[in-house]
Write a protein that holds these residues in place. Sequence first.
Motif, short mmCIF file in Angstrom:
data_model
loop_
_atom_site.label_atom_id
_atom_site.label_comp_id
_atom_site.label_asym_id
_atom_site.label_seq_id
_atom_site.Cartn_x
_atom_site.Cartn_y
_atom_site.Cartn_z
N LEU A 169 10.52 0.90 5.85
CA LEU A 169 9.58 1.66 5.03
C LEU A 169 8.15 1.42 5.45
N ALA A 170 7.83 0.20 5.85
CA ALA A 170 6.48 -0.10 6.34
C ALA A 170 6.19 0.73 7.59
N GLY A 171 7.16 0.86 8.45
CA GLY A 171 7.01 1.69 9.65
C GLY A 171 6.79 3.15 9.31
N THR A 172 7.52 3.64 8.33
CA THR A 172 7.35 5.03 7.89
C THR A 172 5.94 5.24 7.35
N LEU A 173 5.49 4.33 6.50
CA LEU A 173 4.16 4.46 5.92
C LEU A 173 3.07 4.35 6.99
N ALA A 174 3.26 3.46 7.93
CA ALA A 174 2.29 3.31 9.02
C ALA A 174 2.24 4.58 9.86
N GLY A 175 3.39 5.18 10.08
CA GLY A 175 3.45 6.41 10.84
C GLY A 175 2.74 7.57 10.17
N LYS A 176 2.62 7.50 8.85
CA LYS A 176 1.92 8.53 8.08
C LYS A 176 0.46 8.14 7.84
N GLN A 177 0.00 7.10 8.53
CA GLN A 177 -1.37 6.60 8.43
C GLN A 177 -1.78 6.16 7.03
N VAL A 178 -0.80 5.62 6.29
CA VAL A 178 -1.13 5.04 4.99
C VAL A 178 -1.80 3.70 5.28
N PRO A 179 -2.97 3.44 4.66
CA PRO A 179 -3.65 2.16 4.90
C PRO A 179 -2.73 0.97 4.61
N GLU A 180 -2.85 -0.05 5.44
CA GLU A 180 -1.97 -1.21 5.36
C GLU A 180 -1.98 -1.85 3.97
N GLU A 181 -3.15 -1.95 3.37
CA GLU A 181 -3.28 -2.56 2.05
C GLU A 181 -2.52 -1.74 0.99
N VAL A 182 -2.65 -0.44 1.06
CA VAL A 182 -1.96 0.44 0.11
C VAL A 182 -0.45 0.35 0.34
N ALA A 183 -0.04 0.40 1.59
CA ALA A 183 1.39 0.30 1.92
C ALA A 183 1.97 -1.00 1.40
N GLY A 184 1.25 -2.09 1.56
CA GLY A 184 1.71 -3.39 1.06
C GLY A 184 1.92 -3.38 -0.43
N ARG A 185 0.98 -2.77 -1.16
CA ARG A 185 1.11 -2.71 -2.63
C ARG A 185 2.30 -1.83 -3.03
N VAL A 186 2.47 -0.72 -2.34
CA VAL A 186 3.60 0.18 -2.63
C VAL A 186 4.92 -0.56 -2.38
N LEU A 187 5.02 -1.23 -1.26
CA LEU A 187 6.26 -1.95 -0.92
C LEU A 187 6.51 -3.10 -1.90
N ASP A 188 5.46 -3.80 -2.29
CA ASP A 188 5.62 -4.87 -3.28
C ASP A 188 6.15 -4.31 -4.59
N ARG A 189 5.63 -3.18 -5.01
CA ARG A 189 6.07 -2.55 -6.27
C ARG A 189 7.53 -2.10 -6.16
N LEU A 190 7.90 -1.52 -5.02
CA LEU A 190 9.28 -1.10 -4.83
C LEU A 190 10.24 -2.30 -4.88
N GLU A 191 9.79 -3.43 -4.35
CA GLU A 191 10.60 -4.65 -4.43
C GLU A 191 10.71 -5.13 -5.88
N GLU A 192 9.61 -5.10 -6.63
CA GLU A 192 9.62 -5.49 -8.04
C GLU A 192 10.62 -4.66 -8.83
N LEU A 193 10.67 -3.38 -8.52
CA LEU A 193 11.57 -2.46 -9.22
C LEU A 193 13.02 -2.58 -8.73
N GLY A 194 13.24 -3.35 -7.67
CA GLY A 194 14.59 -3.52 -7.13
C GLY A 194 15.03 -2.38 -6.23
N LEU A 195 14.10 -1.51 -5.84
CA LEU A 195 14.45 -0.40 -4.97
C LEU A 195 14.49 -0.79 -3.50
#
Length: 154
Positions: free
Chosen positions: A16-42
């Motif tokens: 997912l980090a690779g997908t977000l990086a490929g879409k030029q999502v800023p690293e900080e934003v991607a990290g927060r999104v991925l952290d939240r997805l982990e919190e939710l168990g997704l």
Amino acid sequence: MALTRLDARARTRAELAGTLAGKQVPEEVAGRVLDRLEELGLVDDTDFAERWTTRRHESKGLSRRALAEELRRKGVDQQIVADAVAAVSDDDEVSAATRLAVARLRAGEGVEEQRLTRRVLGALARKGYGSEVAWTALRRAREVLGEEAEGPWS
């Protein structure tokens, strides 16, 4: 975008980090999104690795070595990989390799024995099995087929 990727199948955090990086999502934003997805168990790399290992070993007959390589390519942490593939026992590996060997021997009926042996061992090597497991599986497969050939009517 990350949720869309998860809709198709489970993904690792690294995928997912690779997908977000490929879409030029800023690293900080991607990290927060991925952290939240982990919190939710997704997103759960441990669960992903366990399920991936079980499914690929059963459906494709892959060895622990091949499974570990696939998980590493998906960005799974080495300790999680080691724990996941440890669930596949030596007996599980030999059984899966034997099933593959039986199928290859049946498919090669009529082929000269030496050539067929090379084909079967090559197929097992491509699935990641070492020589000891491959030879054991080949011997067991020949025993299985020998028993089938004799049958109760012999």
